[in-house]
Design a protein around this motif. Structure first.
Motif, mmCIF file in Angstrom:
data_model
loop_
_atom_site.group_PDB
_atom_site.id
_atom_site.type_symbol
_atom_site.label_atom_id
_atom_site.label_comp_id
_atom_site.label_asym_id
_atom_site.label_seq_id
_atom_site.Cartn_x
_atom_site.Cartn_y
_atom_site.Cartn_z
ATOM 1 N N LYS A 7 0.833 -1.213 0.000
ATOM 2 C CA LYS A 7 0.000 0.000 0.000
ATOM 3 C C LYS A 7 0.861 1.254 0.000
ATOM 4 C CE LYS A 7 -3.735 -2.185 2.563
ATOM 5 N NZ LYS A 7 -4.401 -2.282 3.864
ATOM 6 N N VAL A 8 1.908 1.260 0.807
ATOM 7 C CA VAL A 8 2.799 2.425 0.877
ATOM 8 C C VAL A 8 3.493 2.644 -0.465
ATOM 9 C CG1 VAL A 8 4.908 3.316 1.938
ATOM 10 C CG2 VAL A 8 3.161 2.258 3.361
ATOM 11 N N ASN A 9 4.010 1.575 -1.059
ATOM 12 C CA ASN A 9 4.716 1.706 -2.338
ATOM 13 C C ASN A 9 3.797 2.147 -3.462
ATOM 14 O OD1 ASN A 9 7.209 1.064 -1.279
ATOM 15 N ND2 ASN A 9 6.967 -1.122 -1.666
ATOM 16 N N VAL A 10 2.568 1.640 -3.485
ATOM 17 C CA VAL A 10 1.613 2.048 -4.513
ATOM 18 C C VAL A 10 1.268 3.530 -4.354
ATOM 19 C CG1 VAL A 10 -0.780 1.775 -5.275
ATOM 20 C CG2 VAL A 10 0.661 -0.234 -4.962
ATOM 21 N N MET A 11 1.044 3.967 -3.126
ATOM 22 C CA MET A 11 0.717 5.381 -2.898
ATOM 23 C C MET A 11 1.898 6.273 -3.261
ATOM 24 S SD MET A 11 -1.686 7.333 -2.162
ATOM 25 C CE MET A 11 -1.700 9.096 -2.083
ATOM 26 N N ARG A 12 3.112 5.848 -2.942
ATOM 27 C CA ARG A 12 4.307 6.625 -3.297
ATOM 28 C C ARG A 12 4.438 6.735 -4.822
ATOM 29 N NH1 ARG A 12 8.749 4.226 -0.512
ATOM 30 N NH2 ARG A 12 8.480 5.800 1.089
ATOM 31 N N GLU A 13 4.247 5.633 -5.529
ATOM 32 C CA GLU A 13 4.352 5.646 -6.994
ATOM 33 C C GLU A 13 3.244 6.493 -7.617
ATOM 34 O OE1 GLU A 13 6.774 4.544 -9.012
ATOM 35 O OE2 GLU A 13 7.819 4.146 -7.126
ATOM 36 N N ASN A 14 2.026 6.396 -7.092
ATOM 37 C CA ASN A 14 0.929 7.220 -7.605
ATOM 38 C C ASN A 14 1.220 8.702 -7.400
ATOM 39 O OD1 ASN A 14 -0.485 4.984 -8.424
ATOM 40 N ND2 ASN A 14 -1.862 4.966 -6.678
ATOM 41 N N THR A 15 1.766 9.057 -6.246
ATOM 42 C CA THR A 15 2.118 10.445 -5.979
ATOM 43 C C THR A 15 3.205 10.906 -6.930
ATOM 44 O OG1 THR A 15 1.566 10.134 -3.652
ATOM 45 C CG2 THR A 15 2.872 12.064 -4.205
ATOM 46 N N LYS A 16 4.165 10.045 -7.210
ATOM 47 C CA LYS A 16 5.247 10.381 -8.149
ATOM 48 C C LYS A 16 4.686 10.643 -9.543
ATOM 49 C CE LYS A 16 9.604 10.527 -9.537
ATOM 50 N NZ LYS A 16 10.312 11.777 -9.403
ATOM 51 N N VAL A 17 3.740 9.818 -9.988
ATOM 52 C CA VAL A 17 3.119 10.003 -11.305
ATOM 53 C C VAL A 17 2.386 11.338 -11.364
ATOM 54 C CG1 VAL A 17 1.290 9.148 -12.825
ATOM 55 C CG2 VAL A 17 2.940 7.552 -11.852
ATOM 56 N N VAL A 18 1.610 11.644 -10.329
ATOM 57 C CA VAL A 18 0.852 12.905 -10.311
ATOM 58 C C VAL A 18 1.796 14.100 -10.236
ATOM 59 C CG1 VAL A 18 -0.801 14.267 -8.973
ATOM 60 C CG2 VAL A 18 -1.210 11.841 -9.333
ATOM 61 N N LEU A 19 2.845 13.997 -9.437
ATOM 62 C CA LEU A 19 3.793 15.108 -9.320
ATOM 63 C C LEU A 19 4.547 15.332 -10.634
ATOM 64 C CD1 LEU A 19 4.988 17.259 -7.476
ATOM 65 C CD2 LEU A 19 6.675 15.574 -6.733
ATOM 66 N N ASP A 20 4.969 14.258 -11.278
ATOM 67 C CA ASP A 20 5.630 14.399 -12.592
ATOM 68 C C ASP A 20 4.683 15.007 -13.622
ATOM 69 O OD1 ASP A 20 7.981 13.388 -11.599
ATOM 70 O OD2 ASP A 20 7.682 11.371 -12.408
ATOM 71 N N SER A 21 3.427 14.600 -13.580
ATOM 72 C CA SER A 21 2.428 15.164 -14.486
ATOM 73 C C SER A 21 2.225 16.652 -14.205
ATOM 74 C CB SER A 21 1.108 14.413 -14.325
ATOM 75 O OG SER A 21 0.081 15.042 -15.035
ATOM 76 N N PHE A 22 2.199 17.001 -12.928
ATOM 77 C CA PHE A 22 2.034 18.399 -12.527
ATOM 78 C C PHE A 22 3.204 19.237 -13.033
ATOM 79 C CE2 PHE A 22 2.688 21.795 -9.362
ATOM 80 C CZ PHE A 22 1.465 22.438 -9.454
ATOM 81 N N VAL A 23 4.408 18.722 -12.899
ATOM 82 C CA VAL A 23 5.590 19.437 -13.374
ATOM 83 C C VAL A 23 5.547 19.562 -14.891
ATOM 84 C CG1 VAL A 23 8.100 19.288 -13.610
ATOM 85 C CG2 VAL A 23 7.041 18.864 -11.402
ATOM 86 N N THR A 24 5.135 18.491 -15.561
ATOM 87 C CA THR A 24 5.060 18.520 -17.029
ATOM 88 C C THR A 24 4.033 19.537 -17.510
ATOM 89 O OG1 THR A 24 5.699 16.201 -17.108
ATOM 90 C CG2 THR A 24 4.686 17.110 -19.083
ATOM 91 N N GLN A 25 2.880 19.595 -16.858
ATOM 92 C CA GLN A 25 1.841 20.547 -17.252
ATOM 93 C C GLN A 25 2.307 21.984 -17.075
ATOM 94 O OE1 GLN A 25 -1.543 19.541 -14.883
ATOM 95 N NE2 GLN A 25 -2.022 17.711 -16.072
#
Length: 159
Positions: A38-56
């Protein structure tokens, strides 16, 4: 066929005790690995959203880099929070973000994610939050596991 003289089943006590001990150990290991997942999935999901935020927001960031610095003035933390809630299917309740399973049981909850610069106004974004996982074993709830999470995203030139 030989008949048994004693029919008290005394020979089954030790195997039964060993099976119960083995199942308890396996259950503890399974609970631990499920929590880590659960911790690793949440960390990876946050990384995806943060990378998307930076890209946008890369146009403003790229213009900043073209001018010789990686200075960025503001962060739209509400936009990031909304994207994270949508991507991870979280629900807001009392200032926390909750994740529930299909039966409505809480899987985990996180504190409000704090989006900030690693250094003042530079292009290294960091998200900090604490994930709390309720621990259940044999139908009993134990103290929850609180794990601080830090996720970093950096935009770099690819020339």
């Amino acid at each position: 066929m030989k008949l048994l003289k004693s029919k008290k089943a005394e020979g089954y006590i030790l195997p039964c005790v060993l099976i119960i001990i083995f199942v308890a150990i396996f259950s503890i290991i399974f609970t631990y690995s499920a929590s880590i997942t659960k911790v690793n999935v949440m960390r990876e999901n946050t990384k995806v959203v943060l990378d998307s935020f930076v890209t946008q927001n890369s146009t403003e960031i790229y213009n900043s880099i073209k001018q010789g610095n990686d200075y960025t003035e503001i962060l739209d933390t509400e936009e990031f929070r909304t994207e994270l809630i949508s991507f991870c299917t979280l629900e807001i309740n009392d200032g926390m973000l909750y994740s529930y399973d299909t039966d409505g049981n809480e899987l985990y909850h996180i504190t409000e994610p704090v989006l900030s610069f690693r250094e003042a106004n530079e292009l290294e974004l960091v998200v900090n939050y604490t994930i709390t996982i309720p621990m259940w074993f044999a139908g009993n709830q134990f103290p929850s596991a609180n794990i601080p999470i830090e996720v970093t995203s950096i935009l770099t030139e690819k020339f």
